[in-house]
Write an enzyme that holds these catalytic residues in place. Structure first.
Site, PDB file in Angstrom:
ATOM      1  N   GLY A 132       0.831  -1.207   0.000  1.00 32.58           N
ATOM      2  CA  GLY A 132       0.000   0.000   0.000  1.00 32.58           C
ATOM      3  C   GLY A 132       0.856   1.244   0.000  1.00 32.58           C
ATOM      4  O   GLY A 132       1.157   1.793   1.079  1.00 32.58           O
ATOM      5  N   TYR A 133       1.253   1.679  -1.183  1.00 33.98           N
ATOM      6  CA  TYR A 133       2.018   2.924  -1.307  1.00 33.98           C
ATOM      7  C   TYR A 133       1.168   3.999  -1.981  1.00 33.98           C
ATOM      8  O   TYR A 133       0.896   5.037  -1.403  1.00 33.98           O
ATOM      9  CB  TYR A 133       3.289   2.709  -2.144  1.00 33.98           C
ATOM     10  N   SER A 134       0.737   3.745  -3.252  1.00 37.78           N
ATOM     11  CA  SER A 134       0.072   4.788  -4.044  1.00 37.78           C
ATOM     12  C   SER A 134      -1.247   5.226  -3.419  1.00 37.78           C
ATOM     13  O   SER A 134      -1.962   4.423  -2.812  1.00 37.78           O
ATOM     14  CB  SER A 134      -0.229   4.282  -5.456  1.00 37.78           C
ATOM     15  N   GLU A 248      15.243  -4.696  -5.091  1.00 41.74           N
ATOM     16  CA  GLU A 248      14.400  -5.392  -6.041  1.00 41.74           C
ATOM     17  C   GLU A 248      14.695  -5.087  -7.492  1.00 41.74           C
ATOM     18  O   GLU A 248      14.293  -5.817  -8.373  1.00 41.74           O
ATOM     19  CB  GLU A 248      12.927  -5.002  -5.801  1.00 41.74           C
ATOM     20  N   GLU A 379       7.846   8.327 -17.732  1.00 45.97           N
ATOM     21  CA  GLU A 379       8.325   9.705 -17.558  1.00 45.97           C
ATOM     22  C   GLU A 379       9.248   9.785 -16.339  1.00 45.97           C
ATOM     23  O   GLU A 379      10.276  10.467 -16.362  1.00 45.97           O
ATOM     24  CB  GLU A 379       7.147  10.682 -17.382  1.00 45.97           C
TER      25      GLU A 379
END
Ligand SMILES: Cc1cc2nc3c(=O)[nH]c(=O)nc-3n(C[C@H](O)[C@H](O)[C@H](O)COP(=O)(O)OP(=O)(O)OC[C@H]3O[C@@H](n4cnc5c(N)ncnc54)[C@H](O)[C@@H]3O)c2cc1C
Length: 395
Positions: A132-134, A248, A379
């Site tokens: 759960g990051y974004s 990673e 990007e």
């Protein structure tokens, strides 16, 4: 420049291939090995997939780079990368976040209780995690995340929202970054928590995206957690998130699926005819394929540079960015090229009558854009190359 595997590495890769040949004979093999589904097969959950992961654990393939004291074999990460290449080639689940970023962060920073509790479960493939990051408004600029974790006795109470959490619909545990100090500079007020996915106050809402890929929104409504949920030190979360990415970076990006797609494209051109003539005989097609062949070879070299830097103990941030931006774009270009030449039948899905090559090119058309977003958009990779690789100013 010599990118060849050492004798030991080659032996290991051969061993994995033999293990996978044996697994391919399993009556449930189609459920956990499906090259047509490519890397996104990781994202599915099924009893057969979990059983396969347990057999990988029993074979000693999980946690190979962990210290022996925690059940690992203390061998270089390149072996995990080689394992993932072979798994990717068969469309089998890769060794993922449990062994990788979560296990390694717990080993380096977790409490003894956390180590005893989670590390054996990871080695036995008994647990699935979601990351759960974004959040809405915090993806590329992750350090701006807003999920609030406020002190509540000796624990915390969490309120806010995450989005795009892959596997939250079936994982048992949630590895969550939250803001624990709103007054500190943004990188310094974040902590990481480990929370059961069925914790009261957590609501998971699925989102279906392109290519039948399921991801999720997760809502936090007064989620009360105790002190044992904190990973490592308070407000050190950003360091852990970045460190885990560095661990990673080179096991993530396998090249085999792209090489396999290219071989498949050549087969499609040899077997598909236009006006009774195989596409492969067309001079225009040959020219385009020649260029694509050169680009596939370039992607291979860029990927070898990532592995080479990582094997030398360097953090291959710029190399990984170059490889990711180039190879993920090439995956899209290759797919567009094949679909342009297959004609309308190429657009049919695998279950439709007359679908070409079991509908894989239509499937690739829908899934290749995901590769250009997950793990940092193209990007963002270009910014890394410009800034960290070429020394251009941050602005
Ligand atoms: C298949 C898949 C699985 C995922 N799984 C997870 C998961 O398990 N857990 C999780 O936490 N997240 C996950 N994500 C989310 C992913 O990490 C984010 O989507 C990604 O980081 C981009 O963030 P965003 O969607 O908020 O887009 P934004 O950051 O809002 O970007 C929108 C657009 O603006 C561009 N942009 C943004 N900043 C800049 C800049 N500085 N310079 C130039 N252009 C810029 C981006 O490139 C993009 O085109 C997943 C995404 C995908 C596609």
């Amino acid at each position: 420049m010599d990118f060849k595997l050492s004798a030991e590495e080659s032996r290991f890769a051969e061993g994995v291939r033999a293990f996978l040949d044996q697994q391919a004979q399993h009556p449930d093999a189609a459920e956990f090995m499906a090259p047509d589904r490519d890397a996104h097969s990781q994202l599915a959950n099924s009893p057969e997939r979990r059983a396969f992961c347990k057999r990988m654990g029993a074979q000693g393939y999980l946690g190979m780079s962990w210290p022996e004291a925690y059940g690992g074999q203390d061998i270089p990460g390149i072996f995990e990368y080689l394992l993932n290449e072979e798994l990717a080639l068969r469309g089998a689940p890769l060794i993922g976040k449990g062994v990788g970023c979560i296990g390694k962060t717990i080993i380096r920073h977790g409490s003894e209780d956390m180590k005893q509790r989670f590390l054996p479960l990871i080695l036995d493939a008994e647990v699935e995690f979601a990351l759960g990051y974004s959040e809405p408004g915090s993806g590329s600029d992750l350090a701006s995340l807003k999920l609030k974790a406020e002190k509540d006795g000796d624990g915390w109470v969490l309120n806010g929202q995450k989005v795009w959490t892959t596997s939250a619909n079936f994982a048992e545990w949630y590895w969550v970054a939250a803001r624990t100090d709103p007054d500190a500079p943004k990188h310094k007020g974040i902590s990481v928590f480990l929370i059961p996915m069925d914790h009261p106050g957590l609501t998971v809402r699925p989102i279906e995206t392109m290519g039948h890929h399921w991801t999720n929104e997760v809502f936090f409504d007064n989620v009360r957690i105790g002190p044992e949920a904190l990973v490592g030190e308070l407000n050190k979360g950003w360091t852990y998130v970045c460190e885990a990415l560095d661990f990673e970076r080179f096991t993530f990006y396998t090249i085999n699926p792209l090489l396999q797609k290219f071989e498949r494209a050549l087969d499609a051109l040899r077997t598909t005819t236009r006006n009774g003539v195989p596409l492969a005989d067309d001079i225009g097609v040959k020219r385009q394929v020649g260029r694509l062949g050169a680009e596939v070879e370039t992607a291979k070299m860029l990927q070898r540079r990532v592995v080479d830097a990582a094997a030398k103990g360097q953090v291959p941030a710029v190399e990984a960015a170059m490889y990711k931006v180039f190879a993920t774009r090439l995956g899209q270009v290759l797919t567009d090229f094949v679909l342009d030449h297959l004609g309308p039948a190429g657009l049919l899905r695998s279950d439709a009558e007359g679908a070409v090559d079991n509908g894989v090119w239509e499937h690739f058309y829908q899934t290749t854009p995901l590769d250009t977003i997950g793990g940092g958009t193209s990007e963002v990779q270009k910014n890394i190359i410009a800034r960290r690789g070429l020394g251009l100013p941050l602005k």
